[in-house]
Motif scaffolding. Structure first.
Motif, PDB file in Angstrom:
ATOM      1  N   ASP A   1       0.839  -1.191   0.000  1.00 18.13           N
ATOM      2  CA  ASP A   1       0.000   0.000   0.000  1.00 18.13           C
ATOM      3  C   ASP A   1       0.880   1.249   0.000  1.00 18.13           C
ATOM      4  O   ASP A   1       2.032   1.223   0.440  1.00 18.13           O
ATOM      5  CB  ASP A   1      -0.942   0.021   1.203  1.00 18.13           C
ATOM      6  CG  ASP A   1      -0.190   0.060   2.516  1.00 18.13           C
ATOM      7  OD1 ASP A   1       0.105   1.166   3.007  1.00 18.13           O
ATOM      8  OD2 ASP A   1       0.116  -1.030   3.048  1.00 18.13           O
ATOM      9  N   TYR A   2       0.301   2.334  -0.496  1.00 16.34           N
ATOM     10  CA  TYR A   2       1.065   3.573  -0.639  1.00 16.34           C
ATOM     11  C   TYR A   2       1.502   4.141   0.708  1.00 16.34           C
ATOM     12  O   TYR A   2       2.615   4.656   0.844  1.00 16.34           O
ATOM     13  CB  TYR A   2       0.234   4.616  -1.387  1.00 16.34           C
ATOM     14  CG  TYR A   2       0.891   5.974  -1.419  1.00 16.34           C
ATOM     15  CD1 TYR A   2       1.941   6.241  -2.292  1.00 16.34           C
ATOM     16  CD2 TYR A   2       0.478   6.988  -0.545  1.00 16.34           C
ATOM     17  CE1 TYR A   2       2.569   7.470  -2.304  1.00 16.34           C
ATOM     18  CE2 TYR A   2       1.102   8.218  -0.559  1.00 16.34           C
ATOM     19  CZ  TYR A   2       2.146   8.457  -1.433  1.00 16.34           C
ATOM     20  OH  TYR A   2       2.765   9.682  -1.446  1.00 16.34           O
ATOM     21  N   ALA A   3       0.642   4.079   1.717  1.00 14.52           N
ATOM     22  CA  ALA A   3       0.952   4.691   3.012  1.00 14.52           C
ATOM     23  C   ALA A   3       2.228   4.114   3.618  1.00 14.52           C
ATOM     24  O   ALA A   3       3.091   4.856   4.087  1.00 14.52           O
ATOM     25  CB  ALA A   3      -0.228   4.511   3.966  1.00 14.52           C
ATOM     26  N   SER A   4       2.360   2.797   3.609  1.00 11.54           N
ATOM     27  CA  SER A   4       3.551   2.182   4.201  1.00 11.54           C
ATOM     28  C   SER A   4       4.790   2.434   3.354  1.00 11.54           C
ATOM     29  O   SER A   4       5.892   2.632   3.883  1.00 11.54           O
ATOM     30  CB  SER A   4       3.330   0.678   4.405  1.00 11.54           C
ATOM     31  OG  SER A   4       3.028   0.044   3.178  1.00 11.54           O
ATOM     32  N   TRP A   5       4.615   2.433   2.034  1.00 13.95           N
ATOM     33  CA  TRP A   5       5.767   2.713   1.165  1.00 13.95           C
ATOM     34  C   TRP A   5       6.249   4.145   1.347  1.00 13.95           C
ATOM     35  O   TRP A   5       7.455   4.380   1.508  1.00 13.95           O
ATOM     36  CB  TRP A   5       5.399   2.463  -0.294  1.00 13.95           C
ATOM     37  CG  TRP A   5       6.510   2.805  -1.250  1.00 13.95           C
ATOM     38  CD1 TRP A   5       7.598   2.044  -1.561  1.00 13.95           C
ATOM     39  CD2 TRP A   5       6.652   4.026  -2.003  1.00 13.95           C
ATOM     40  NE1 TRP A   5       8.406   2.699  -2.461  1.00 13.95           N
ATOM     41  CE2 TRP A   5       7.848   3.918  -2.743  1.00 13.95           C
ATOM     42  CE3 TRP A   5       5.873   5.178  -2.111  1.00 13.95           C
ATOM     43  CZ2 TRP A   5       8.282   4.933  -3.601  1.00 13.95           C
ATOM     44  CZ3 TRP A   5       6.318   6.194  -2.958  1.00 13.95           C
ATOM     45  CH2 TRP A   5       7.513   6.068  -3.693  1.00 13.95           C
ATOM     46  N   SER A   6       5.346   5.107   1.317  1.00 11.20           N
ATOM     47  CA  SER A   6       5.731   6.515   1.435  1.00 11.20           C
ATOM     48  C   SER A   6       6.359   6.814   2.796  1.00 11.20           C
ATOM     49  O   SER A   6       7.233   7.675   2.913  1.00 11.20           O
ATOM     50  CB  SER A   6       4.540   7.432   1.189  1.00 11.20           C
ATOM     51  OG  SER A   6       3.521   7.215   2.146  1.00 11.20           O
TER      52      SER A   6
END
Length: 218
Positions: A33-38
């Protein structure tokens, strides 16, 4: 009382223990997911959105080997991997699509302006077959796809301590799509440099070993 040889051995053991206790190379980490990557990224994240083709339904770039550049990022397909067609397909949003190959696999190579340590995108396939991501540093990972026509609901994100400049997507599905490419520098959590306390213990162990060895020689 311990002999000098025993003290020498103990010093070496301390040094080896310090080395073995040093943080290991973090290596590649993938995110769903984007949140964990960012959250794992540091500094500026560059976003490359594939433009919508409206009012045209699609833009055709060619078959086999074809390419297009958006925001300084080169997207290309290879006839060595498959003989499909390469499009920018408008479906409310623009998606790059490698599709309809009769031989080989659907493939899209993303070539970035320079080496990075963090990369992400949205992807999708028509029939839900898996997608393999291969980085130019040699790391490869295969992820599932939900199979959703020309939409791109699936997320692939990765950080790696070894920089890379290209990401190759391949799939046995007859349609492979991508959009919303993101890249930048990963945070420092994956640093391979031992902490100061580890260096002090290592230096102490080596110093004891060197001192006792010198006394033994004299």
């Amino acid at each position: 009382m311990l002999s000098r040889r025993s003290f020498l051995h103990a010093g070496l053991v301390v040094a080896i223990a310090c080395l073995s206790g040093a943080p290991a190379r973090a290596g590649p980490v993938t995110y769903s997911d984007y949140a964990s990557w960012s959250a794992a990224m540091s500094g500026t994240i560059t976003n490359v959105t594939i433009p919508d083709t409206s009012p045209d339904p699609f833009i055709y770039f060619g078959s086999g080997s074809a390419s297009v550049t958006y925001s300084g990022v080169l997207f290309s397909t290879s006839s060595v991997l498959g003989n499909g067609y390469f499009y920018d397909v408008g479906a409310l949003i623009g998606v790059l699509s490698s599709q309809q190959e009769s031989t080989g696999v659907a493939n899209i190579l993303t070539t970035l302006p320079g080496d990075v340590t963090g990369f992400a995108l949205n992807y999708g396939t028509f029939d839900g077959k898996s997608v393999t991501f291969t980085l130019s540093n040699g790391y490869a990972v295969t992820q599932s796809s939900s199979g959703s026509g020309y939409s791109v609901p699936d997320f692939f994100g990765i950080t790696d301590t070894t920089p890379f400049g290209t990401v190759l997507m391949t799939s046995p599905d007859w349609v492979l799509n991508l959009n919303n490419v993101l890249y930048g520098a990963a945070g420092a959590s994956g640093s391979t440099i031992p902490e100061p306390a580890t260096w002090l213990l290592l230096a102490g162990g080596l110093a004891v070993a060197g001192l006792l060895r010198r006394r033994r020689v004299n």
